[in-house]
Design an enzyme around this catalytic site. Structure first.
Site, PDB file in Angstrom:
ATOM      1  N   HIS A  32      44.335  61.012  37.408  1.00 27.31           N
ATOM      2  CA  HIS A  32      42.954  60.813  36.993  1.00 27.31           C
ATOM      3  C   HIS A  32      42.886  59.748  35.901  1.00 27.31           C
ATOM      4  CE1 HIS A  32      38.763  62.220  36.841  1.00 27.31           C
ATOM      5  NE2 HIS A  32      38.825  62.062  35.524  1.00 27.31           N
ATOM      6  N   MET A  67      32.962  56.303  33.536  1.00 35.11           N
ATOM      7  CA  MET A  67      31.924  56.720  32.593  1.00 35.11           C
ATOM      8  C   MET A  67      31.382  55.451  31.945  1.00 35.11           C
ATOM      9  SD  MET A  67      33.682  60.163  31.042  1.00 35.11           S
ATOM     10  CE  MET A  67      35.373  59.781  31.533  1.00 35.11           C
ATOM     11  N   MET A 136      31.139  67.892  35.497  1.00 37.53           N
ATOM     12  CA  MET A 136      31.708  67.952  34.163  1.00 37.53           C
ATOM     13  C   MET A 136      31.548  69.368  33.596  1.00 37.53           C
ATOM     14  SD  MET A 136      32.921  64.939  33.678  1.00 37.53           S
ATOM     15  CE  MET A 136      33.427  65.193  31.963  1.00 37.53           C
ATOM     16  N   ASP A 174      36.061  68.780  35.649  1.00 38.64           N
ATOM     17  CA  ASP A 174      36.723  67.961  34.631  1.00 38.64           C
ATOM     18  C   ASP A 174      36.241  68.406  33.262  1.00 38.64           C
ATOM     19  OD1 ASP A 174      37.760  66.015  32.990  1.00 38.64           O
ATOM     20  OD2 ASP A 174      36.824  64.326  34.017  1.00 38.64           O
TER      21      ASP A 174
END
Length: 218
Positions: A32, A67, A136, A174
């Site tokens: 990741h 992001m 998230m 995550d």
């Protein structure tokens, strides 16, 4: 689907990213890669040049989590650099479905991320265009945050929708995923798990991945 364990390089030593990749080779499924731009989120991390360089250091599939602002402009470059899965935020994309099509055309899987304060329901109808839905379980932008169990309601909602529609979509979580939280996330319906500190804060990162996988399959 078989659980996916994706160690997050955000928790690794940035001066030794190739070593961090090697430390989980054979035990992790994906690597990741958190890309932050100091605009969409306040933190600043690695970008496309580092991803390109690291791509030559490991054959682990890259799970790139953008992001960033303007993913419609920047995301295709990560697919072209060899990322296996490129995930961008619903809150930042001007045309999520169009970008998903572009990513798939460039040879990558397409992922849609939902931040802590964003409801999942408005995006469920878009899931046939995606391969991954990243939910998230913290506020996006910083590693090492505490897992928020209330976010699992979104996972349950998404899992019900995916199952009802017979969609081939991974539900990834995550944030704060560790030995004491991964079972709850798996029970809620997640089948891909990003773990940073739980892996790279362990004495043996490879064993940490194996342990997380075992807990997710109970």
């Amino acid at each position: 689907m078989t659980p996916i364990i994706a160690p997050s390089l955000l928790a690794a030593d940035f001066s030794r990213l190739a070593d961090a990749a090697a430390a989980v080779h054979g035990s992790a499924d994906w690597l990741h890669v958190d890309v932050m731009d100091n605009h969409f989120v306040p933190n600043l991390t690695i970008g496309l040049p580092v991803v390109r360089s690291l791509r030559g250091a490991t054959d682990l599939p890259f799970d790139v989590h953008l992001m960033i602002e303007a993913p419609d402009r920047w995301a295709p470059g990560y697919a072209e650099a060899g990322a296996y899965n490129v995930t961008f935020h619903a809150e930042a994309a001007a045309d999520p479905v169009g970008l998903a099509k572009t990513l798939r055309s460039a040879g990558a899987l397409a992922g849609l991320a939902i931040d802590r304060d964003t409801p999942v329901e408005p995006y469920l109808e878009l899931l046939p265009h995606f391969d991954t839905l990243l939910i998230m379980t913290i506020k996006a932008g910083f590693g090492g945050q505490r897992f928020m169990p209330e976010m699992l309601a979104k996972v349950r909602t998404a899992r019900q929708h995916v199952n009802a529609g017979h969609l081939q979509v991974r539900i990834e979580v995550d944030g704060g995923i560790a030995d004491d939280t991964i079972e709850a996330a798996a029970t809620a319906g997640a089948d891909a798990f990003v773990a940073g500190t739980a892996v790279y804060g362990a004495a043996d990162p490879a064993e940490a991945c194996r342990r997380l996988r075992a807990l997710a399959t109970r």
